[in-house]
Structure formats: C-alpha cells, structure tokens
Design an enzyme around this catalytic site. Structure first.
Site, mmCIF file in Angstrom:
data_model
loop_
_atom_site.group_PDB
_atom_site.id
_atom_site.type_symbol
_atom_site.label_atom_id
_atom_site.label_comp_id
_atom_site.label_asym_id
_atom_site.label_seq_id
_atom_site.Cartn_x
_atom_site.Cartn_y
_atom_site.Cartn_z
ATOM 1 C CG ASN A 1 4.016 4.836 13.796
ATOM 2 O OD1 ASN A 1 3.594 4.037 14.640
ATOM 3 N ND2 ASN A 1 3.287 5.844 13.342
ATOM 4 C CD1 TRP A 2 7.261 -0.952 14.222
ATOM 5 C CD2 TRP A 2 6.786 -2.556 15.719
ATOM 6 N NE1 TRP A 2 8.427 -1.602 14.509
ATOM 7 C CE2 TRP A 2 8.174 -2.595 15.430
ATOM 8 C CE3 TRP A 2 6.264 -3.470 16.638
ATOM 9 C CZ2 TRP A 2 9.038 -3.521 16.014
ATOM 10 C CZ3 TRP A 2 7.126 -4.391 17.230
ATOM 11 C CH2 TRP A 2 8.493 -4.422 16.913
ATOM 12 C CE LYS A 3 1.552 4.583 10.386
ATOM 13 N NZ LYS A 3 0.989 5.204 9.185
ATOM 14 C CG HIS B 1 0.916 9.518 13.279
ATOM 15 N ND1 HIS B 1 -0.106 9.284 12.397
ATOM 16 C CD2 HIS B 1 2.048 9.054 12.687
ATOM 17 C CE1 HIS B 1 0.390 8.686 11.312
ATOM 18 N NE2 HIS B 1 1.685 8.535 11.475
ATOM 19 C CD GLU C 1 -1.961 6.656 10.721
ATOM 20 O OE1 GLU C 1 -1.532 5.979 11.673
ATOM 21 O OE2 GLU C 1 -1.499 6.570 9.563
ATOM 22 C CD GLU D 1 4.599 10.561 9.710
ATOM 23 O OE1 GLU D 1 5.311 9.588 9.423
ATOM 24 O OE2 GLU D 1 3.556 10.454 10.377
ATOM 25 N N GLY E 1 0.872 5.756 3.868
ATOM 26 C CA GLY E 1 0.211 4.494 3.541
ATOM 27 C C GLY E 1 -0.365 4.446 2.141
ATOM 28 C CB SER F 1 4.882 6.190 0.740
ATOM 29 O OG SER F 1 3.488 5.972 0.931
ATOM 30 N N GLY G 1 6.316 3.730 8.363
ATOM 31 C CA GLY G 1 5.183 2.905 8.761
ATOM 32 C C GLY G 1 5.301 1.514 8.158
ATOM 33 N N GLY G 2 4.679 1.317 7.020
ATOM 34 C CA GLY G 2 4.604 -0.013 6.399
ATOM 35 C C GLY G 2 5.940 -0.723 6.299
HETATM 36 P P1 13P Z 1 3.848 4.678 5.778
HETATM 37 O O1 13P Z 1 5.352 4.555 5.764
HETATM 38 O O2 13P Z 1 3.142 3.382 5.864
HETATM 39 O O3 13P Z 1 3.364 5.576 4.670
HETATM 40 O O4 13P Z 1 3.479 5.431 7.153
HETATM 41 C C1 13P Z 1 4.128 6.606 7.472
HETATM 42 C C2 13P Z 1 3.742 6.995 8.851
HETATM 43 O O5 13P Z 1 2.627 7.408 9.102
HETATM 44 C C3 13P Z 1 4.749 6.848 9.908
HETATM 45 O O6 13P Z 1 4.342 7.463 11.086
#
Ligand code: 13P
Length: 253
Positions: free
Chosen positions: A11-13, A99, A101, A169, A175, A215, A236-237
């Site tokens: 997920n590149w956000k 998600h 977010e 999640e 994050g 993470s 994510g990251g």
């Molecule tokens: P991180 O891997 O950066 O913690 O993000 C997880 C995430 O929200 C994937 O959708």
C-alpha cells in the site's frame, strides 16, 4: 501459513510521483519475473494518479495492481471520487477498502466500507477489506469485540475466498515501527477466521486470506507469515523500496 497462497500487498498510500513510482513498479515486476515460482501473489497499490501507468509497467509480470479506495456508487455526481469500474478500466484487479486512515480521515463507517466492497465485487475487483483496533481499544480490552464487529459490518455480501481478502491492521502498529507480536497477530487472525466461518461457512473461511498489516518489515515478516492464520501482508513503509518489499515476498518461501 497453510495451503492458502499468501498475498504480499504493498500500500503506497499518498506517496510517489511518476518517475519514482514507475521505477518502483518496474523493480517489483522485474523481481517477480525473475522469481515466478516464489509461492505468493503480489499486489501493488499506488495512488490513483499512477494506476494506469503502473498497470502498463507491470503488465505480463504477474504483479497485480490495486487502488486504495473506491466509491460505493457506480457513477454520478460525486466530485473527486472514483468508481470501482474506473479502477478496473485503469488496469486494477483489486482495491483496498476501509483502511484505518480512511476510517479516520474520511469518517468511513463499517456500512460505508461494506458498500464500497460490494461495489468492488460488482465491478469484478478483489476487495481487500481492512479492520483493526486502536491502541485505546486494545488497552480497554476491546480488541476482539472491535475486530469482530468490524468484520461483521464491513464484509461485503457475496464475499468468497476468491473475491475478498481481509487485512488485520492494528492501528497502533501502522507506521509506528511497533509490530504486533506473533501471538497478538495470531489471536486476532484466528478470531477473524472464526467470524468468517460463522458468516460464510467453515469451508469458505478456511480458504479466505487474512493479511497482517502494521510495521511489517523484512526482519519480522518471516515470523508473522509463519503463523497458522496469517496469509500474507499489507505493507506500507516497506513497500516503498523494491529491496524491502521483495525481501518480505521472499519470506513466503
Ligand atoms: P506500515 O507498514 O507503514 O506500518 O503501514 C501499514 C499499512 O497501513 C498498510 O496498509
């Protein structure tokens, strides 16, 4: 892990402009081409602006492209929104819905997430439905209750193991570098699978993939992916660098 084929999803956000994003996509596609037998499916979810270009860049590699959200309606007066059929048209095979977010930034409720997931299925996309508790909810001993009710409320009608994936999640792990322990992850994944069994029947629940997100990194992926009810990751990251993302995919081997 189990006989379910793991899904490694990035997920590149809200990251990446075209040059960097296309280089990342090409890098992932190149790794997939070099290791076609790696036992996992691979999905990248760039921002809307890059979907078409990324879909072209990974075409034929076996890497699937997904979006990070869609609207619940098929079309119409919804300025700034994107319909599931548009995502399909842009080359997507999947879409993330619900998600945390989006639940936080856009006030998305379980009912809204369910409607989006149903729109995704209707358009022929795989829905990646996200659930997860906040730190306050965990500290209050509400982890199971929150995840159970999010699965109950967000799972689309018509869900099956081929068209729907659940992503657990924990919000406190996203994050933050603070990953769920294997025990914490397995406990919630097992609870989610039990909830899926109640809704879809044991046989379908046994086939449905439940991803862990929060993470996930090259150094903790192996332990998480080895858990009986963890069937991949939503990353994510670490999905923003080819090396890190692919190291997680390789942890499926
Ligand atoms: P991180 O891997 O950066 O913690 O993000 C997880 C995430 O929200 C994937 O959708």
């Amino acid at each position: 892990m189990s006989n379910r084929r793991p899904l490694i999803a990035g997920n590149w956000k809200m990251n990446k402009l075209s040059a960097d994003g296309l280089a990342l996509a090409a890098g992932v596609a190149g790794r997939r081409r070099a290791q076609p037998d790696l036992p996992c499916d691979v999905l990248v979810c760039p921002p809307f602006t890059l979907l078409s270009e990324v879909a072209k860049a990974v075409a034929g590699s076996g890497v699937m492209v997904g979006a990070q959200d869609c609207h619940a309606k098929v079309s119409g007066a919804h300025t700034g929104d994107i319909a599931a059929a548009m995502l399909k048209d842009a080359g997507c095979g999947a879409v993330i819905v619900g998600h945390s977010e989006r639940r936080t930034d856009h006030g998305e409720t379980d009912a809204m997430v369910k409607a989006k997931a149903e729109a995704a299925l209707a358009a022929g996309l795989m829905a990646v439905v996200c659930v997860g508790e906040t730190l306050a909810e965990r500290d209050a001993g509400r982890t199971f209750e929150v995840n159970r009710s999010q699965v109950q409320g967000s799972l689309p009608d018509g869900a099956n193991a081929a068209n729907t994936v659940i992503a657990y999640e924990p919000v406190w792990a996203i994050g933050t570098g603070r990953v769920a322990t294997p025990e914490q992850a397995q406990d919630v994944h097992a609870l989610i699978r039990a909830e899926l069994a109640a809704r879809l029947g044991a046989a379908e629940a046994a086939k449905m993939r439940i991803l862990y997100g929060g993470s996930m990194k090259p150094d903790n992926a192996k332990a998480l992916l080895a858990l009986p009810d963890v069937d991949g990751g939503l990353i994510g990251g670490a999905a923003l660098k080819v090396e890190d993302f692919w190291a997680i995919a390789e942890a499926c081997a």
